[in-house]
Scaffold this motif. Structure first.
Motif, PDB file in Angstrom:
ATOM      1  N   GLU A  41       0.841  -1.192   0.000  1.00 46.24           N
ATOM      2  CA  GLU A  41       0.000   0.000   0.000  1.00 46.24           C
ATOM      3  C   GLU A  41       0.880   1.247   0.000  1.00 46.24           C
ATOM      4  O   GLU A  41       1.826   1.350   0.767  1.00 46.24           O
ATOM      5  CB  GLU A  41      -0.891  -0.014   1.245  1.00 46.24           C
ATOM      6  CG  GLU A  41      -1.853   1.155   1.285  1.00 46.24           C
ATOM      7  CD  GLU A  41      -2.611   1.204   2.594  1.00 46.24           C
ATOM      8  OE1 GLU A  41      -3.669   0.571   2.673  1.00 46.24           O
ATOM      9  OE2 GLU A  41      -2.107   1.850   3.527  1.00 46.24           O
ATOM     10  N   GLN A  42       0.515   2.198  -0.861  1.00 42.32           N
ATOM     11  CA  GLN A  42       1.216   3.483  -0.947  1.00 42.32           C
ATOM     12  C   GLN A  42       0.384   4.615  -0.359  1.00 42.32           C
ATOM     13  O   GLN A  42       0.932   5.566   0.198  1.00 42.32           O
ATOM     14  CB  GLN A  42       1.572   3.795  -2.401  1.00 42.32           C
ATOM     15  CG  GLN A  42       2.454   2.753  -3.051  1.00 42.32           C
ATOM     16  CD  GLN A  42       3.772   2.574  -2.318  1.00 42.32           C
ATOM     17  OE1 GLN A  42       4.450   3.545  -1.987  1.00 42.32           O
ATOM     18  NE2 GLN A  42       4.147   1.326  -2.055  1.00 42.32           N
ATOM     19  N   ALA A  43      -0.928   4.520  -0.501  1.00 40.18           N
ATOM     20  CA  ALA A  43      -1.830   5.554   0.003  1.00 40.18           C
ATOM     21  C   ALA A  43      -3.230   4.961   0.084  1.00 40.18           C
ATOM     22  O   ALA A  43      -3.529   3.973  -0.589  1.00 40.18           O
ATOM     23  CB  ALA A  43      -1.817   6.769  -0.933  1.00 40.18           C
ATOM     24  N   LEU A 135      -4.696   0.711  -8.791  1.00 43.55           N
ATOM     25  CA  LEU A 135      -5.604   1.619  -8.109  1.00 43.55           C
ATOM     26  C   LEU A 135      -6.886   0.839  -7.866  1.00 43.55           C
ATOM     27  O   LEU A 135      -7.507   0.348  -8.816  1.00 43.55           O
ATOM     28  CB  LEU A 135      -5.886   2.852  -8.977  1.00 43.55           C
ATOM     29  CG  LEU A 135      -6.829   3.891  -8.389  1.00 43.55           C
ATOM     30  CD1 LEU A 135      -6.212   4.545  -7.148  1.00 43.55           C
ATOM     31  CD2 LEU A 135      -7.160   4.956  -9.444  1.00 43.55           C
ATOM     32  N   VAL A 136      -7.255   0.692  -6.594  1.00 39.95           N
ATOM     33  CA  VAL A 136      -8.413  -0.106  -6.206  1.00 39.95           C
ATOM     34  C   VAL A 136      -9.390   0.785  -5.449  1.00 39.95           C
ATOM     35  O   VAL A 136      -8.986   1.567  -4.584  1.00 39.95           O
ATOM     36  CB  VAL A 136      -7.986  -1.286  -5.301  1.00 39.95           C
ATOM     37  CG1 VAL A 136      -9.192  -2.063  -4.809  1.00 39.95           C
ATOM     38  CG2 VAL A 136      -7.023  -2.196  -6.032  1.00 39.95           C
ATOM     39  N   GLY A 137     -10.665   0.652  -5.760  1.00 41.00           N
ATOM     40  CA  GLY A 137     -11.669   1.440  -5.059  1.00 41.00           C
ATOM     41  C   GLY A 137     -12.991   0.714  -4.985  1.00 41.00           C
ATOM     42  O   GLY A 137     -13.130  -0.415  -5.468  1.00 41.00           O
ATOM     43  N   TYR A 143     -13.903   3.944  -0.272  1.00 42.88           N
ATOM     44  CA  TYR A 143     -12.638   3.251  -0.043  1.00 42.88           C
ATOM     45  C   TYR A 143     -11.776   3.353  -1.289  1.00 42.88           C
ATOM     46  O   TYR A 143     -12.270   3.197  -2.409  1.00 42.88           O
ATOM     47  CB  TYR A 143     -12.889   1.778   0.305  1.00 42.88           C
ATOM     48  CG  TYR A 143     -13.752   1.637   1.532  1.00 42.88           C
ATOM     49  CD1 TYR A 143     -13.191   1.700   2.808  1.00 42.88           C
ATOM     50  CD2 TYR A 143     -15.129   1.465   1.426  1.00 42.88           C
ATOM     51  CE1 TYR A 143     -13.988   1.592   3.940  1.00 42.88           C
ATOM     52  CE2 TYR A 143     -15.931   1.359   2.554  1.00 42.88           C
ATOM     53  CZ  TYR A 143     -15.349   1.421   3.814  1.00 42.88           C
ATOM     54  OH  TYR A 143     -16.140   1.323   4.928  1.00 42.88           O
ATOM     55  N   LEU A 144     -10.472   3.604  -1.066  1.00 41.44           N
ATOM     56  CA  LEU A 144      -9.537   3.767  -2.169  1.00 41.44           C
ATOM     57  C   LEU A 144      -8.147   3.378  -1.686  1.00 41.44           C
ATOM     58  O   LEU A 144      -7.750   3.746  -0.569  1.00 41.44           O
ATOM     59  CB  LEU A 144      -9.523   5.224  -2.643  1.00 41.44           C
ATOM     60  CG  LEU A 144      -8.594   5.552  -3.810  1.00 41.44           C
ATOM     61  CD1 LEU A 144      -9.150   4.983  -5.112  1.00 41.44           C
ATOM     62  CD2 LEU A 144      -8.407   7.056  -3.932  1.00 41.44           C
ATOM     63  N   TRP A 145      -7.428   2.637  -2.520  1.00 38.09           N
ATOM     64  CA  TRP A 145      -6.057   2.256  -2.220  1.00 38.09           C
ATOM     65  C   TRP A 145      -5.200   2.397  -3.465  1.00 38.09           C
ATOM     66  O   TRP A 145      -5.621   2.048  -4.562  1.00 38.09           O
ATOM     67  CB  TRP A 145      -5.974   0.801  -1.753  1.00 38.09           C
ATOM     68  CG  TRP A 145      -6.661   0.532  -0.455  1.00 38.09           C
ATOM     69  CD1 TRP A 145      -6.113   0.627   0.795  1.00 38.09           C
ATOM     70  CD2 TRP A 145      -8.015   0.109  -0.263  1.00 38.09           C
ATOM     71  NE1 TRP A 145      -7.060   0.299   1.747  1.00 38.09           N
ATOM     72  CE2 TRP A 145      -8.243  -0.029   1.125  1.00 38.09           C
ATOM     73  CE3 TRP A 145      -9.072  -0.157  -1.128  1.00 38.09           C
ATOM     74  CZ2 TRP A 145      -9.454  -0.429   1.663  1.00 38.09           C
ATOM     75  CZ3 TRP A 145     -10.293  -0.544  -0.607  1.00 38.09           C
ATOM     76  CH2 TRP A 145     -10.474  -0.675   0.784  1.00 38.09           C
ATOM     77  N   VAL A 146      -3.970   2.884  -3.271  1.00 39.77           N
ATOM     78  CA  VAL A 146      -2.948   2.867  -4.310  1.00 39.77           C
ATOM     79  C   VAL A 146      -1.933   1.822  -3.870  1.00 39.77           C
ATOM     80  O   VAL A 146      -1.384   1.899  -2.761  1.00 39.77           O
ATOM     81  CB  VAL A 146      -2.261   4.235  -4.483  1.00 39.77           C
ATOM     82  CG1 VAL A 146      -1.155   4.145  -5.537  1.00 39.77           C
ATOM     83  CG2 VAL A 146      -3.277   5.310  -4.855  1.00 39.77           C
ATOM     84  N   LEU A 161      -2.101   8.206 -10.393  1.00 42.47           N
ATOM     85  CA  LEU A 161      -3.234   7.352 -10.038  1.00 42.47           C
ATOM     86  C   LEU A 161      -4.226   8.106  -9.162  1.00 42.47           C
ATOM     87  O   LEU A 161      -5.446   7.961  -9.325  1.00 42.47           O
ATOM     88  CB  LEU A 161      -2.745   6.076  -9.355  1.00 42.47           C
ATOM     89  CG  LEU A 161      -2.019   5.101 -10.276  1.00 42.47           C
ATOM     90  CD1 LEU A 161      -1.345   3.991  -9.474  1.00 42.47           C
ATOM     91  CD2 LEU A 161      -2.972   4.511 -11.306  1.00 42.47           C
ATOM     92  N   LEU A 162      -3.730   8.927  -8.254  1.00 42.23           N
ATOM     93  CA  LEU A 162      -4.631   9.721  -7.413  1.00 42.23           C
ATOM     94  C   LEU A 162      -5.377  10.765  -8.247  1.00 42.23           C
ATOM     95  O   LEU A 162      -6.566  11.027  -7.993  1.00 42.23           O
ATOM     96  CB  LEU A 162      -3.864  10.372  -6.267  1.00 42.23           C
ATOM     97  CG  LEU A 162      -3.373   9.394  -5.201  1.00 42.23           C
ATOM     98  CD1 LEU A 162      -2.463  10.100  -4.207  1.00 42.23           C
ATOM     99  CD2 LEU A 162      -4.548   8.727  -4.490  1.00 42.23           C
ATOM    100  N   ASP A 163      -4.715  11.348  -9.238  1.00 39.62           N
ATOM    101  CA  ASP A 163      -5.404  12.283 -10.147  1.00 39.62           C
ATOM    102  C   ASP A 163      -6.527  11.566 -10.889  1.00 39.62           C
ATOM    103  O   ASP A 163      -7.627  12.111 -11.056  1.00 39.62           O
ATOM    104  CB  ASP A 163      -4.421  12.897 -11.147  1.00 39.62           C
ATOM    105  CG  ASP A 163      -3.463  13.897 -10.515  1.00 39.62           C
ATOM    106  OD1 ASP A 163      -3.716  14.348  -9.372  1.00 39.62           O
ATOM    107  OD2 ASP A 163      -2.443  14.221 -11.170  1.00 39.62           O
ATOM    108  N   TYR A 164      -6.258  10.346 -11.322  1.00 39.79           N
ATOM    109  CA  TYR A 164      -7.283   9.554 -12.000  1.00 39.79           C
ATOM    110  C   TYR A 164      -8.453   9.283 -11.051  1.00 39.79           C
ATOM    111  O   TYR A 164      -9.619   9.398 -11.437  1.00 39.79           O
ATOM    112  CB  TYR A 164      -6.677   8.243 -12.506  1.00 39.79           C
ATOM    113  CG  TYR A 164      -7.671   7.367 -13.226  1.00 39.79           C
ATOM    114  CD1 TYR A 164      -7.996   7.596 -14.553  1.00 39.79           C
ATOM    115  CD2 TYR A 164      -8.306   6.328 -12.565  1.00 39.79           C
ATOM    116  CE1 TYR A 164      -8.925   6.803 -15.220  1.00 39.79           C
ATOM    117  CE2 TYR A 164      -9.238   5.525 -13.221  1.00 39.79           C
ATOM    118  CZ  TYR A 164      -9.541   5.767 -14.538  1.00 39.79           C
ATOM    119  OH  TYR A 164     -10.472   4.981 -15.182  1.00 39.79           O
ATOM    120  N   ALA A 165      -8.144   8.934  -9.803  1.00 42.96           N
ATOM    121  CA  ALA A 165      -9.194   8.689  -8.811  1.00 42.96           C
ATOM    122  C   ALA A 165     -10.022   9.950  -8.567  1.00 42.96           C
ATOM    123  O   ALA A 165     -11.252   9.869  -8.445  1.00 42.96           O
ATOM    124  CB  ALA A 165      -8.585   8.184  -7.504  1.00 42.96           C
TER     125      ALA A 165
END
Length: 180
Positions: A41-43, A135-137, A143-146, A161-165
């Motif tokens: 996990e990164q974020a 990127l999982v949500g 809920y969201l995980w990178v 990936l966070l920008d995409y989320a």
């Protein structure tokens, strides 16, 4: 031990409350065999079931012959102890035809697996670098995980990936980085 398992099983019950909203984009052509293995996990968006996790958060996925997935989540807790939860993943039963990017997971005991509320959404939204980043949500955007294959990820890829989320409607301003 039982208390720890109950605490670590809570994620499945909380995630299971997520409603399925089909407007969340997922990665096309996911190869679950390539997805198997260890992810770091990164974020993440903060959640109650990872409240005790202060670092070294990782998940390991192993596919069985019947196509179910053993999910082993681990993290370093505030008290220094390594917390572990073992669950099961499967293709979502709410999507026809089956889509390998749309999975369900449960950490509740197997004897409860017939009960739909113990299964939580696990949607693979985006993959980068030949299964090096994920990127999982959840479709309710709670809920969201990178995730990455390496403990130390490329910050630029994580930010992309966070920008995409964010473009998918996630509150990324609330995302917290994971301590390594």
């Amino acid at each position: 031990m039982m208390k720890r398992m109950l605490i670590l099983s809570l994620p499945a019950l909380l995630v299971a409350c997520a409603s399925s909203q089909a407007d969340l984009a997922t990665q096309e052509n996911v190869d679950l065999n390539k997805y198997m293995g260890t992810w770091f996990e990164q974020a993440r968006l903060p959640n109650s079931f990872q409240r005790e996790c202060i670092g070294d958060v990782q998940a390991n996925y192993v596919m069985a012959a019947d196509k179910t997935i053993t999910v082993t989540n681990r993290c370093q807790a505030k008290d220094g102890e390594v917390k572990e939860a073992i669950g099961q993943g499967r293709l979502s039963r709410s999507v026809e035809p089956a889509d390998p990017a749309i999975l369900e997971v449960r950490f509740a005991p197997k004897w409860l697996s017939w009960f739909p509320m113990v299964w939580g959404d696990y949607w693979i939204m985006k993959l980068e670098g030949d299964y090096q980043y994920s990127l999982v949500g959840t479709p309710d955007r709670k809920y969201l995980w990178v995730l990455s294959r390496e403990k130390q990820a490329d910050p630029q890829v994580v930010n992309e990936l966070l920008d995409y989320a964010a473009a998918q409607g996630f509150a990324v301003q609330k995302v917290v980085p994971t301590n390594k």
